[in-house]
Motif scaffolding. Structure first.
Motif, PDB file in Angstrom:
ATOM      1  N   TYR A   1      -9.909   6.328  -2.514  1.00 59.92           N
ATOM      2  CA  TYR A   1      -9.391   5.078  -3.059  1.00 59.92           C
ATOM      3  C   TYR A   1     -10.505   4.170  -3.556  1.00 59.92           C
ATOM      4  CZ  TYR A   1      -5.212   6.804  -0.896  1.00 59.92           C
ATOM      5  OH  TYR A   1      -4.153   7.592  -0.557  1.00 59.92           O
TER       6      TYR A   1
ATOM      7  N   LYS B   1      -0.509  11.321   6.283  1.00 65.74           N
ATOM      8  CA  LYS B   1       0.008  10.183   7.043  1.00 65.74           C
ATOM      9  C   LYS B   1       1.190   9.497   6.350  1.00 65.74           C
ATOM     10  CE  LYS B   1      -1.448   5.848   9.130  1.00 65.74           C
ATOM     11  NZ  LYS B   1      -0.964   4.860   8.170  1.00 65.74           N
ATOM     12  N   ASP B   2       1.011   9.240   5.066  1.00 70.34           N
ATOM     13  CA  ASP B   2       2.073   8.546   4.335  1.00 70.34           C
ATOM     14  C   ASP B   2       3.360   9.364   4.338  1.00 70.34           C
ATOM     15  OD1 ASP B   2       0.290   6.598   3.880  1.00 70.34           O
ATOM     16  OD2 ASP B   2       0.009   6.981   1.749  1.00 70.34           O
TER      17      ASP B   2
ATOM     18  N   GLN C   1       9.674  10.408   8.840  1.00 66.26           N
ATOM     19  CA  GLN C   1      10.178   9.856  10.092  1.00 66.26           C
ATOM     20  C   GLN C   1      11.296   8.842   9.808  1.00 66.26           C
ATOM     21  OE1 GLN C   1       7.257   7.669  12.236  1.00 66.26           O
ATOM     22  NE2 GLN C   1       8.471   7.616  14.099  1.00 66.26           N
TER      23      GLN C   1
ATOM     24  N   MET D   1      15.604   9.315  10.497  1.00 63.81           N
ATOM     25  CA  MET D   1      16.469   8.327  11.125  1.00 63.81           C
ATOM     26  C   MET D   1      17.776   8.196  10.354  1.00 63.81           C
ATOM     27  SD  MET D   1      15.338   6.913  13.747  1.00 63.81           S
ATOM     28  CE  MET D   1      16.761   5.834  13.646  1.00 63.81           C
TER      29      MET D   1
ATOM     30  N   GLY E   1       1.685   0.302   5.130  1.00 59.29           N
ATOM     31  CA  GLY E   1       1.900   1.631   5.694  1.00 59.29           C
ATOM     32  C   GLY E   1       1.676   2.719   4.678  1.00 59.29           C
ATOM     33  N   VAL E   2       1.226   2.342   3.503  1.00 60.63           N
ATOM     34  CA  VAL E   2       0.888   3.314   2.463  1.00 60.63           C
ATOM     35  C   VAL E   2      -0.602   3.150   2.211  1.00 60.63           C
ATOM     36  CG1 VAL E   2       1.239   3.991   0.071  1.00 60.63           C
ATOM     37  CG2 VAL E   2       3.159   3.174   1.435  1.00 60.63           C
ATOM     38  N   ARG E   3      -1.331   4.232   2.420  1.00 53.50           N
ATOM     39  CA  ARG E   3      -2.775   4.113   2.454  1.00 53.50           C
ATOM     40  C   ARG E   3      -3.364   3.489   1.193  1.00 53.50           C
ATOM     41  NH1 ARG E   3      -7.348   5.304   5.041  1.00 53.50           N
ATOM     42  NH2 ARG E   3      -9.048   5.933   3.690  1.00 53.50           N
TER      43      ARG E   3
ATOM     44  N   LEU F   1      -2.227   1.379  -0.826  1.00 51.32           N
ATOM     45  CA  LEU F   1      -2.026  -0.065  -0.913  1.00 51.32           C
ATOM     46  C   LEU F   1      -2.783  -0.809   0.181  1.00 51.32           C
ATOM     47  CD1 LEU F   1       1.737  -0.293  -1.877  1.00 51.32           C
ATOM     48  CD2 LEU F   1      -0.242  -0.765  -3.301  1.00 51.32           C
TER      49      LEU F   1
ATOM     50  N   ILE G   1      16.280   0.092  11.454  1.00 53.28           N
ATOM     51  CA  ILE G   1      15.544   1.259  11.926  1.00 53.28           C
ATOM     52  C   ILE G   1      14.072   0.940  12.118  1.00 53.28           C
ATOM     53  CG2 ILE G   1      17.074   2.987  10.920  1.00 53.28           C
ATOM     54  CD1 ILE G   1      14.909   3.190   8.655  1.00 53.28           C
TER      55      ILE G   1
ATOM     56  N   MET H   1      10.592   3.009  14.457  1.00 52.92           N
ATOM     57  CA  MET H   1       9.464   3.719  13.869  1.00 52.92           C
ATOM     58  C   MET H   1       8.165   3.199  14.454  1.00 52.92           C
ATOM     59  SD  MET H   1      10.522   4.313   9.969  1.00 52.92           S
ATOM     60  CE  MET H   1      10.981   2.645   9.650  1.00 52.92           C
ATOM     61  N   LYS H   2       7.225   4.104  14.531  1.00 48.70           N
ATOM     62  CA  LYS H   2       5.962   3.750  15.165  1.00 48.70           C
ATOM     63  C   LYS H   2       5.263   2.634  14.392  1.00 48.70           C
ATOM     64  CE  LYS H   2       4.493   7.936  15.934  1.00 48.70           C
ATOM     65  NZ  LYS H   2       3.534   9.010  15.888  1.00 48.70           N
ATOM     66  N   ASN H   3       5.094   2.848  13.104  1.00 51.59           N
ATOM     67  CA  ASN H   3       4.459   1.811  12.303  1.00 51.59           C
ATOM     68  C   ASN H   3       5.540   0.890  11.776  1.00 51.59           C
ATOM     69  OD1 ASN H   3       1.938   2.913  12.665  1.00 51.59           O
ATOM     70  ND2 ASN H   3       2.221   4.300  10.934  1.00 51.59           N
TER      71      ASN H   3
ATOM     72  N   VAL I   1       5.929  -0.114   8.014  1.00 52.37           N
ATOM     73  CA  VAL I   1       5.874   0.855   6.930  1.00 52.37           C
ATOM     74  C   VAL I   1       6.656   0.340   5.733  1.00 52.37           C
ATOM     75  CG1 VAL I   1       6.814   3.068   6.216  1.00 52.37           C
ATOM     76  CG2 VAL I   1       5.441   2.912   8.269  1.00 52.37           C
ATOM     77  N   MET I   2       6.096   0.551   4.576  1.00 52.72           N
ATOM     78  CA  MET I   2       6.702  -0.006   3.379  1.00 52.72           C
ATOM     79  C   MET I   2       7.918   0.809   2.977  1.00 52.72           C
ATOM     80  SD  MET I   2       5.216  -2.136   0.768  1.00 52.72           S
ATOM     81  CE  MET I   2       6.242  -3.043  -0.314  1.00 52.72           C
ATOM     82  N   LEU I   3       8.889   0.778   3.826  1.00 51.18           N
ATOM     83  CA  LEU I   3      10.149   1.455   3.547  1.00 51.18           C
ATOM     84  C   LEU I   3      11.211   0.453   3.928  1.00 51.18           C
ATOM     85  CD1 LEU I   3       9.448   4.929   5.099  1.00 51.18           C
ATOM     86  CD2 LEU I   3       9.894   4.478   2.709  1.00 51.18           C
ATOM     87  N   PRO I   4      12.412   0.665   3.448  1.00 48.24           N
ATOM     88  CA  PRO I   4      13.453  -0.277   3.841  1.00 48.24           C
ATOM     89  C   PRO I   4      13.545  -0.319   5.365  1.00 48.24           C
ATOM     90  CG  PRO I   4      14.260   1.222   2.143  1.00 48.24           C
ATOM     91  CD  PRO I   4      12.903   1.725   2.570  1.00 48.24           C
TER      92      PRO I   4
END
Lengths: 267, 390, 425
Positions: free
Chosen positions: B68, B236-237, B243, B247, C199-201, C203, C365, C369-371, C374-377
């Motif tokens: 990066y 990782k991403d 994960q 869910m 949570g996205v490397r 970014l 949710i 999740m662990k993180n 994380v950039m997810l909904p």
């Protein structure tokens, strides 16, 4: 499902710091290569190259120059004033356009610092940063940062003669004699009587022509011949090239040593 | 032992009706396993393609290399450790040299990364083999995304400029010998692949690489100046994404299960009602109610096992076919300029998935089968014998 | 006749309750599943649209040709006027300019000299205006792990890994060095108001978020922007609607002129790999729904069969009393229709209720999740579409009817002799 639920921008989009500004600062120096030109008789290629070097590194000079970049958004002209001592000390202040006015650069040997009034900061510019792409211009940092004498890094050989700007020129083919040069081969058109380079072609190792420099005008200033206008082009790219104009040069000027210090950047 | 035998005999003896129920239930089975496997397949695919095409068993990164940080690319390349070099010679490691460059497609200027790789390598599943041979120009390989943004087609020639290790510029023409499709953007966008030997030669970086990728199963070792990056870093991403998605999909699973149970519950209620006389007879003849309840519960459970067997008969060939040939997605991706992902989706069946499904269905079936049988406990055998259902 | 049957259904609860419940539960599951899968698709689209692509994005032709390199020298000019025009053209859309740019972040030491430097990928959006939807679109509420959101000009957010590498804490200052739209050097000092973890490397390593007004000042992009993103507000994302919008924009009078600075509109599907991704999801979604509905149909068909079998005795009596076989059959079908309709309506109402609830509130949710950031909904949501209202009728009504019809054929096979035998018991 594909691997990127989230669209991450490509890595290449990242990090293109602006280094175009460095160019003007350094370009002016390079242009001055071969400034002084007393009339001489025919020399060997090596001797001729040394003469060009001798003239390129005169004492102190103060110079006002401008650079016009033909970008995609139109032309942009940047004007600056430089104080130069020998081949490794230089101080430049930008005069135009208003946005860049007051930006200062200091080069001491291989080190480079910039000061910007907007941030009121002195920022060190690492070599890595300078190796990044150059915004819109036809130049790169390597094109201009070179401050070693040509005679120490190139071997010269005669490569014919040609008339440039109505002046008879000797063509020298310079082949690198050390590894760390930006261009393996250069062909230079030298006005032998004035020791002025009027045209230059830069080649890669493979012999591929990469960049050209064409002097458009030569003037006498304070009794010396100076290339006052030149066009620099990246021949691999389409576009109008980048144009340099030297508006004035003050030779043998008195430059206080204190100017070449980081403290003077903030003044 | 009499109860299981009896339950089985009852079940089989019930003939067509049992088979129909088993068929319906088996359908739920197959649907659950297939649906789940499609999702797992999609998840696996995400990891798999990244492992196949980029991460493999991990990467050694040279010095300051940071994918990066473009400013690290010039400084990073280092001599490949002798061990890894030897591994590479035997096809157990792939050194990749990364050099920033510029390509000039049709007079435009585009920053790219030149990536040198051994065309004969077998660790990464990308068509680097097409870089073999060729004469004259340097062979180059790009992904569809780069091809699109640079306007390159197979067979095109494009000028590329780079600086060697000493900082000397050079340029040459590269012939695009092939264009590959990949789901992994990070081996495509803004990159031009070429034989590593060529790239080492033209950049004066003989014997150097920026990353060395090793195949899966390779034990990480320590080399001075090289840092090993395992899947935890490289994937990782993707992992955190999967994960999160898992869910979401668990709800799908639960819903499918509910559907199967609804079918069993229904069947069981009818079965008990329909066979009320039989129940009455058994109780009247002195069979403890508990055993009768056990019998009917077992029948329900057995039905799910029967359903699993029936499902296996037609489901297995289907699932095996799917696993082999993938589920070919319908066309309609032409508008995305060949950026299509894998045309076929491969479901992933793990033994765990199948066993888990069967066990969960069995357990749930047993509970659901038991619920209607409680009525037997309060049933008057005399009424039941008469066919009354009080 | 219908009233008679209906009365029968109402009065004989045991005859009706089980089939009704079965249908209702089956339909409920179907409607819920449908809404859930639609919700997943909707979230993928909205998530990417909010963050990066918009439902549509307007760029110059030149910018659109190489969007990955963020060529801001090819940015759009006169964006205020363009946005105003877009607003008046289609009131059902909302628009927001964004600027993305590459740069260098330089952190000073105590003497004001360079302590550390890092390359950054900046995203500039309207995040200072009170109640700006851009804060939500960029997911900033959930991703700030240290400090707070920018509240005044001159404040920025930086990615977590970047902040660590540069030793930046909220409250610290840094100089951002970039390149103006015209290629000049641009520098300005900023205060880090917060640190974000996506949570996205990519970014977290290079991300920087700032207000668009700051970016415009810095990059000399007054009234300009690299991209204008548009989202539909008068309804959900619909491919045809959005593609129609883009087609009209790109075919407007004079659209061909203007060279590489002419604005062009790209839909979400036109951008990076979204089309392939959505097509794949669509295919999977279609197959999963198809199989689910088919399976549920079989279950309810089976329930229809069972329901009829259960009334063997009653039918026997009716036939014995002389009711024509056709009449009995038709009355059974009519009953099946009634049960099917009632069950489907009940199931659909329940399914819609749950779907609407999950559409509004979602299932959280993030805690699972662990993180967490994380950039997810952070919520899984359902989505009620027009189809949600009808999808239940396929298994609920059709399958019940078919099941009954097949089971009912038994009526015709019965012989009078066996009828009496049945009546004996």
């Amino acid at each position: 499902m594909k691997s990127n639920f989230l669209k991450v921008p490509s890595r290449l989009g990242i990090g293109r710091p602006a280094v175009g500004f460095v160019i003007l600062f350094l370009a002016a120096e390079a242009l001055l290569a071969g400034l002084i030109a007393p009339e001489q008789t025919a020399l060997s290629p090596a001797a001729l190259l040394e003469k060009i070097d001798e003239n390129a590194v005169p004492g102190n000079k103060i110079m006002v120059s401008s650079m016009t970049i033909h970008g995609r958004r139109g032309d942009r002209t940047v004007k600056s004033k430089s104080w130069i001592e020998g081949d490794d000390k230089a101080f430049t202040e930008y005069l135009e356009p208003p946005r860049e006015k007051g930006i200062k650069m200091l080069k001491l040997g291989d080190q480079l610092w910039t000061y910007t009034p907007a941030a009121d900061r002195v920022i060190g510019i690492s070599g890595n940063m300078l190796r990044q792409s150059v915004m819109g211009s036809d130049l790169s940092y390597e094109d201009m940062m070179e401050n070693r004498k040509w005679s120490t890094i190139y071997a010269a050989a005669d490569d014919g003669t040609e008339t440039v700007l109505d002046r008879p020129c000797r063509i020298l083919k310079l082949t690198a004699s050390v590894p760390d040069v930006a261009y393996e081969v250069r062909r230079i058109w030298v006005d032998e009587s004035r020791f002025l380079v009027l045209k230059e072609e830069r080649y890669g190792k493979s012999g591929r022509l990469l960049k050209t420099l064409e002097v458009g005008e030569v003037k006498q200033m304070e009794g010396r011949w100076v290339q006052t206008r030149a066009l620099f082009r990246d021949v691999l790219k389409e576009g109008g090239g980048t144009e340099f104009i030297i508006e004035s040069v003050d030779f043998e000027a008195d430059i206080p040593e204190v100017l070449f210090s980081k403290a003077s950047l903030r003044k | 032992m009499i109860i299981p035998k009896l339950a089985l005999r009852n079940l089989i003896g019930n003939g067509a009706k049992t088979w129909l129920n088993a068929l319906v239930l088996s359908f739920s089975f197959v649907a659950i396993i297939w649906g789940q496997s499609i999702f797992e397949g999609m998840d696996k695919e995400m990891s798999k393609v990244t492992i196949d095409q980029e991460a493999a068993g991990g990467q050694y990164w040279a010095g300051v290399y940071d994918p990066y940080d473009p400013t690290s690319f010039d400084e990073a390349p280092a001599a490949i450790p002798a061990d890894l070099s030897a591994e590479a010679a035997e096809g157990r490691a792939v050194p990749i040299l990364i050099v920033p460059g510029t390509i000039y497609p049709k007079g435009r200027m585009m920053s790219v990364l030149l990536k040198g790789v051994d065309p004969g390598q077998s660790v990464l599943k990308l068509p680097f083999g097409s870089l073999k041979g060729g004469s004259g120009n340097i062979p180059g390989l790009v992904g569809t995304r780069t091809a699109k943004s640079a306007g390159l087609s197979k067979g095109d020639t494009v000028t590329v400029r780079w600086r060697d290790a000493a900082g000397t510029f050079d340029a040459a023409d590269i012939e695009i010998v092939d264009i590959f499709q990949t789901q992994v953007q990070t081996v495509d966008v803004g990159q031009v692949w070429m034989p590593i030997q060529t790239l080492q030669e033209i950049t004066g970086r003989s014997g150097q690489a920026t990353i060395v990728t090793v195949p899966e199963g390779a034990a990480p070792k320590t080399y001075a100046g090289w840092a090993f990056q395992d899947h935890d870093v490289l994937l990782k991403d993707i992992k955190s994404f999967i994960q999160a998605k898992a869910m979401g999909f668990s709800i799908f699973y639960v819903t499918l299960m509910a559907m199967a149970l609804l079918a069993i519950f229904n069947t069981q209620i009818l079965s008990i009602w329909h066979r009320r006389r039989e129940i009455g007879t058994m109780i009247a003849l002195g069979m403890p109610r508990g055993r009768v309840i056990g019998l009917f519960t077992l029948e329900g459970s057995l039905l799910s096992i029967l359903a699993a067997a029936v499902g296996a008969v037609y489901g297995l060939p289907l699932l095996i076919y799917m696993a082999k040939h993938g589920w070919v997605l319908p066309a309609g991706q032409a508008d995305s300029f060949g950026l299509a992902l894998n045309k076929a989706l491969y479901p992933a069946y793990s033994l765990g998935l199948v066993i888990m499904t069967i066990l969960i269905v069995l357990a749930a079936t047993t509970v659901v089968s038991f619920l209607p049988t409680r009525k037997i406990a309060t049933l008057k055998p005399t009424d039941a014998l008469k066919g009354k259902w009080s | 006749m219908i009233r008679f049957l209906f009365k029968g259904l109402i009065r004989d609860r045991s005859r009706v309750l089980l089939p009704f419940l079965t249908v209702a539960i089956g339909v409920f599951l179907t409607v819920f599943m449908f809404g859930y899968i639609k919700g997943a698709e909707y979230q993928i689209i909205e998530f990417n649209a909010d963050l990066l692509t918009g439902h549509v994005k307007i760029m110059t032709r030149g910018y659109a040709a190489e969007p990955e390199s963020l060529p801001n020298d090819l940015a759009l000019d006169g964006t205020d006027k363009l946005v105003a025009e877009l607003r008046s053209d289609d009131p059902g859309m909302t628009w927001a300019p964004r600027i993305r740019f590459g740069g260098l972040l330089d952190v000073p030491d105590e003497y004001g000299e360079t302590k550390s430097q890092g390359t950054v990928l900046g995203t500039a959006a309207d995040i200072l205006a009170p109640g700006s939807p851009e804060i939500h679109r960029l997911g900033l509420e959930n991703t700030v792990v240290k400090g707070r959101l920018p509240q005044k000009p001159g404040e920025i957010l930086v990615g977590e890994i970047l902040a660590d590498r540069l030793e930046l804490e909220p409250g610290g200052t840094a100089t951002l060095i970039g390149s103006t739209m015209n290629g000049s050097m641009a520098t300005a000092n900023f205060t880090v108001s917060g640190v974000v973890r996506y949570g996205v490397r990519a970014l977290d390593r290079t991300g920087l978020v700032m207000d668009i007004a700051d970016a415009r000042t810095l990059l000399d992009m007054e009234d300009a922007a690299g991209e204008i993103l548009g989202w539909r507000t008068d309804g959900p994302y619909e491919r045809e609607h959005i593609e129609g919008l883009a087609a009209r924009f790109n075919a407007r009078p004079g659209a061909d002129g203007g060279g590489e600075f002419a604005p062009v509109m790209r839909t979400i599907r036109d951008q990076s790999d979204m089309a392939a991704m959505l097509d794949q999801f669509g295919a999977v979604q279609g197959a999963v729904l198809g199989i689910f509905i088919l399976a549920m149909s079989l279950v309810l068909w089976n329930a229809g069969l069972i329901g009829s079998l259960r009334r063997y005795g009653e039918i026997g009596v009716r036939l014995a009393l002389g009711e024509p076989k056709g009449g009995v059959y038709r009355s059974m079908l009519a009953e099946a229709v009634m049960v099917g309709v009632l069950g489907t309506i009940a199931g659909t109402v329940l399914g819609l209720a749950l779907s609407y609830y999950l559409q509004a509130h979602g299932i959280n949710i993030s805690g699972l999740m662990k993180n967490a950031a994380v950039m997810l909904p952070s919520h899984m949501r359902s989505r009620v579409t027009a189809g949600s209202y009808f999808i239940g009728f396929i298994p609920g009504l059709l399958s019940t009817l078919i099941g009954t019809a097949i089971a009912g054929r038994g009526i015709y096979k019965r012989s009078t002799a066996s009828l009496f035998k049945e009546l004996e018991t």
